[in-house]
Design an enzyme around this catalytic site. Sequence first.
Site, PDB file in Angstrom:
ATOM      1  N   THR A 172     -34.154  -8.644  -4.864  1.00 19.93           N
ATOM      2  CA  THR A 172     -33.931 -10.096  -4.974  1.00 19.93           C
ATOM      3  C   THR A 172     -34.986 -10.657  -5.917  1.00 19.93           C
ATOM      4  OG1 THR A 172     -32.968 -10.316  -2.788  1.00 19.93           O
ATOM      5  CG2 THR A 172     -34.137 -12.244  -3.619  1.00 19.93           C
ATOM      6  N   ARG A 200     -20.822 -12.885   3.618  1.00 21.15           N
ATOM      7  CA  ARG A 200     -22.155 -13.010   4.220  1.00 21.15           C
ATOM      8  C   ARG A 200     -23.071 -13.771   3.244  1.00 21.15           C
ATOM      9  NH1 ARG A 200     -27.610 -11.445   2.600  1.00 21.15           N
ATOM     10  NH2 ARG A 200     -28.853 -11.219   4.481  1.00 21.15           N
ATOM     11  N   GLY A 202     -27.065 -14.969   2.651  1.00 21.11           N
ATOM     12  CA  GLY A 202     -28.436 -14.743   3.110  1.00 21.11           C
ATOM     13  C   GLY A 202     -29.272 -16.000   3.049  1.00 21.11           C
ATOM     14  N   ASP A 203     -30.574 -15.805   3.058  1.00 20.33           N
ATOM     15  CA  ASP A 203     -31.494 -16.948   3.078  1.00 20.33           C
ATOM     16  C   ASP A 203     -31.715 -17.576   1.705  1.00 20.33           C
ATOM     17  OD1 ASP A 203     -32.724 -14.427   2.420  1.00 20.33           O
ATOM     18  OD2 ASP A 203     -34.654 -15.460   2.440  1.00 20.33           O
ATOM     19  N   GLY A 224     -36.449 -10.640   1.554  1.00 17.69           N
ATOM     20  CA  GLY A 224     -36.553  -9.843   2.775  1.00 17.69           C
ATOM     21  C   GLY A 224     -35.241  -9.932   3.524  1.00 17.69           C
TER      22      GLY A 224
HETATM   23  N1  ASP Z   1     -33.231 -12.119   1.250  1.00 20.27           N
HETATM   24  C1  ASP Z   1     -32.104 -11.487   0.653  1.00 20.27           C
HETATM   25  C2  ASP Z   1     -30.912 -11.673   1.547  1.00 20.27           C
HETATM   26  O1  ASP Z   1     -31.022 -11.467   2.729  1.00 20.27           O
HETATM   27  C3  ASP Z   1     -32.291 -10.020   0.386  1.00 20.27           C
HETATM   28  C4  ASP Z   1     -33.620  -9.591  -0.158  1.00 20.27           C
HETATM   29  O2  ASP Z   1     -34.488 -10.420  -0.417  1.00 20.27           O
HETATM   30  O3  ASP Z   1     -33.832  -8.364  -0.322  1.00 20.27           O
HETATM   31  O4  ASP Z   1     -29.851 -11.959   1.042  1.00 20.27           O
END
Ligand code: ASP
Length: 312
Positions: A172, A200, A202-203, A224
């Site tokens: 990311t 889905r 993510g954050d 993360g």
């Molecule tokens: N935070 C990202 C997500 O969950 C993935 C990552 O940062 O590796 O989509």
Amino acid sequence: MSVHAIAIHGGAGAMPRESVSNERAQEYRASLALALDAGFAILDRGGTSLDAVTTAVRMLEDNPLFNAGRGAALTRDGWVELDAAVMAGAKQKAGAVAAVRHIKNPVDLARRVMEKSRHVLLVGVGAEEFALEEDFTLVANLSLRTDERRRQLAHEQQGVSVSDLIPSPPGTVGAVALDSRGDLAAATSTGGMTNKRQGRVGDSPIIGAGTYAKNGVCAVSATGHGEYFIRAVAAYHICCAVEYRGLTLAEAAREAIHKNIRALGGTGGIIAVDARGGLVMEFSTEGMFRGARDAHGRREIGIYRDEAKTAG
Ligand code: ASP
């Protein structure tokens, strides 16, 4: 004296040294250095933090080494589905897109949502319809997929249930910056997690979870396991801890990563900059691809935990 500063990340995660060849590590460092310096150059010539973070993130999106734009992680059905957000701290304006499949640079679309729509978050076909109206070129999903990610998906699907979320290889991307006017900005872009269900989110595109900026306080971009960052409202938590409890940015970041997210069972990292240009890069994983540069001459690129200050 201007205090402009920028930090970038290219994802946090497990990255055992034996699994990353020296050559690969050098490629990562060189790519991070290019994006860091491009963002910093914008700040150096009086440009805005918003331009600096979008430029740095766009460069990392275009680089297939990272899990964003082309080369992003694949869903369990083999699609690239991208999430991105930007936030400008001056008026706390924000724009984000999620689950888009035909956008080469989601960070640019997120910025367009912020600047040209009356919304904050557009998803899927609605986001792509808006992109068309704004003269973005839609690209084939195939053009965003790489063989390496296909191999990773196939490899990681062996022996696990299709509904398992597999910790992705890190990748990311994000950036935070303070410009010489005192404006803070943050941007984050990702393909999410390998083997995720379609749809889905993510954050990263969730304002306050993976991305946040407020002038006078701080700007944060996270990476993360996104589900935990959403539940911990991680980026906003850090800014609140600075603004309302008087913690330093470093203390606030440590609390979010090592206490709050860890308590939920999650790992990851953040980059952040405060209103004076103080840069923080904190993570609980083995490594985080990262870089930091400021007007006082600090410049560093790092991957592993034990190299806090490695020049790139
Ligand atoms: N935070 C990202 C997500 O969950 C993935 C990552 O940062 O590796 O989509």
